[in-house]
Enzyme design. Structure first.
Site, PDB file in Angstrom:
ATOM      1  N   ARG A  19       1.034  -1.040  -0.066  1.00 46.28           N
ATOM      2  CA  ARG A  19      -0.026  -0.035   0.111  1.00 46.28           C
ATOM      3  C   ARG A  19       0.878   1.259   0.072  1.00 46.28           C
ATOM      4  O   ARG A  19       2.149   1.109   0.031  1.00 46.28           O
ATOM      5  CB  ARG A  19      -0.933   0.094   1.366  1.00 46.28           C
ATOM      6  CG  ARG A  19      -0.331  -0.213   2.555  1.00 46.28           C
ATOM      7  CD  ARG A  19      -1.110   0.308   3.697  1.00 46.28           C
ATOM      8  NE  ARG A  19      -0.344   0.673   5.025  1.00 46.28           N
ATOM      9  CZ  ARG A  19      -0.292  -0.236   6.065  1.00 46.28           C
ATOM     10  NH1 ARG A  19      -0.796  -1.374   6.204  1.00 46.28           N
ATOM     11  NH2 ARG A  19       0.442   0.162   6.822  1.00 46.28           N
ATOM     12  N   TYR A 158      12.094   7.639  14.996  1.00 45.31           N
ATOM     13  CA  TYR A 158      11.952   7.824  13.565  1.00 45.31           C
ATOM     14  C   TYR A 158      12.893   8.388  12.760  1.00 45.31           C
ATOM     15  O   TYR A 158      13.631   8.190  11.809  1.00 45.31           O
ATOM     16  CB  TYR A 158      10.537   8.160  13.227  1.00 45.31           C
ATOM     17  CG  TYR A 158      10.265   8.059  11.764  1.00 45.31           C
ATOM     18  CD1 TYR A 158       9.671   7.038  10.990  1.00 45.31           C
ATOM     19  CD2 TYR A 158       9.969   9.415  11.089  1.00 45.31           C
ATOM     20  CE1 TYR A 158       9.403   6.989   9.804  1.00 45.31           C
ATOM     21  CE2 TYR A 158       9.619   9.409   9.564  1.00 45.31           C
ATOM     22  CZ  TYR A 158       9.211   8.163   8.994  1.00 45.31           C
ATOM     23  OH  TYR A 158       8.894   8.216   7.741  1.00 45.31           O
ATOM     24  N   LYS A 162      15.879   7.443  10.073  1.00 38.16           N
ATOM     25  CA  LYS A 162      15.755   7.761   8.588  1.00 38.16           C
ATOM     26  C   LYS A 162      17.065   8.738   8.449  1.00 38.16           C
ATOM     27  O   LYS A 162      17.714   8.673   7.427  1.00 38.16           O
ATOM     28  CB  LYS A 162      14.619   8.879   8.412  1.00 38.16           C
ATOM     29  CG  LYS A 162      13.340   7.967   8.421  1.00 38.16           C
ATOM     30  CD  LYS A 162      13.142   6.926   7.418  1.00 38.16           C
ATOM     31  CE  LYS A 162      11.675   6.290   7.092  1.00 38.16           C
ATOM     32  NZ  LYS A 162      11.571   5.447   6.032  1.00 38.16           N
ATOM     33  N   ILE A 191       3.049  13.015   3.203  1.00 40.57           N
ATOM     34  CA  ILE A 191       2.327  12.166   1.904  1.00 40.57           C
ATOM     35  C   ILE A 191       1.084  11.444   2.558  1.00 40.57           C
ATOM     36  O   ILE A 191       1.073  10.774   3.736  1.00 40.57           O
ATOM     37  CB  ILE A 191       3.462  11.249   1.348  1.00 40.57           C
ATOM     38  CG1 ILE A 191       4.697  11.818   1.119  1.00 40.57           C
ATOM     39  CG2 ILE A 191       2.529  10.625   0.072  1.00 40.57           C
ATOM     40  CD1 ILE A 191       4.739  12.837   0.277  1.00 40.57           C
TER      41      ILE A 191
END
Ligand code: NAP
Length: 250
Positions: A19, A158, A162, A191
């Site tokens: 997805r 996170y 990243k 997004i």
């Protein structure tokens, strides 16, 4: 005369292809002529992606793997190389968030995010690097995040994962450049996917104020950047980080 597609007859592996951004990348690549090994935790999760790739006239393989487990990744890579015969492009996209303030963050939430986002990228890249070096070509596209560039309160795990992906990408780019392999990263901003679905209306309004182009991005916006890095147009580009963020970070 048929229009030449950008990835004609290339074979691409996309992790987290069930997805969101991963699925958009898989479909964009297929529309540009690539066959797709669609990886997700379970083959059921990539069934729709696989069917849509096939509707576009390309081959697709559903591959189950937990990107954070070495044995699972090795088995998946072996399956892909056996079934597809060769791989030209690897997109490390699978990723998760487990947000919380530093003082309240559990070790389990730290480990889960680092294991999937960073170690998963390492494991898949390592597993394909031998084949890429041997064939003297290969494109690695890692999905990082603007949070890895600027940090975010409540996302130290996170952000670290990243930022790690960005450092990893640059190191791999330097290691494999002489063998004709490129490695680049994309740093998406916000997004619209399941990952950002949980944002409430207030958070959304506050966020939009930080985005010069004044809207959230779509998975297809990230897919366009991934296509560029994977395409012949980017043959002389490696070790770069491209923000796809409506101008959030500049
Ligand atoms: P998403 O809709 O949550 O999709 C993530 C995909 O990764 C899902 O298909 C998920 O499968 C899969 N996945 C998770 N853990 C996995 C594991 N251990 N092994 C294999 N597959 C796994 O998220 P998205 O927004 O498309 O995010 C894709 C990438 O973009 C992530 O790396 C994310 O950090 C990055 N990104 C997203 C945004 C954004 O605003 N959305 C911004 C910056 C960066 P399940 O169905 O099993 O969960």
């Amino acid at each position: 005369m048929a229009v030449m597609k950008h990835l004609e007859n290339q074979i691409a592996v996309v992790t987290g292809a069930g997805r969101g951004i991963g699925r958009a990348i898989a479909l964009k690549f297929a529309a540009e002529g690539a066959d797709i090994a669609a990886v997700d935790l379970k083959t059921d999760f990539v069934q729709e992606t696989v069917e849509e790739v096939r509707k576009l006239g390309r081959k697709a393989w559903a591959v189950a793997a937990n990107v954070s487990e070495a044995a699972s990744v090795e088995a998946a890579v072996e399956q892909i190389l056996k079934e597809a015969g060769r791989v030209d492009i690897l997109v490390n996209n699978a990723g998760i968030t487990k947000d919380g303030l530093l003082m309240r963050m559990s070790e389990a939430d730290w480990d889960a995010v680092l294991d999937i986002n960073l170690k998963g990228t390492f494991l898949f890249t390592k597993a394909f690097s031998r084949a890429f070096v041997k064939q003297r070509s290969g494109r690695i596209v890692n999905i990082a995040s603007v949070i890895g560039l600027i940090g975010n309160a409540g996302q130290c795990n996170y952000a670290a994962s990243k930022a790690g992906v960005i450092g990893f990408t640059k190191s791999v780019a330097r290691e494999l450049a002489s063998r004709g392999v490129t490695a680049n990263a994309i740093a998406p901003g916000f997004i619209e996917t399941k990952m950002t679905e949980a944002l409430g209306p207030e958070a959304r309004t506050a966020l939009l104020k930080q985005i010069p182009l004044a809207s959230l991005g779509q998975p297809g916006d990230v897919a366009e950047a991934a296509l560029f890095f994977a395409s012949p147009a980017a043959r002389y580009i490696t070790g770069q980080v491209l923000a796809v963020d409506g101008g959030m970070v500049m």
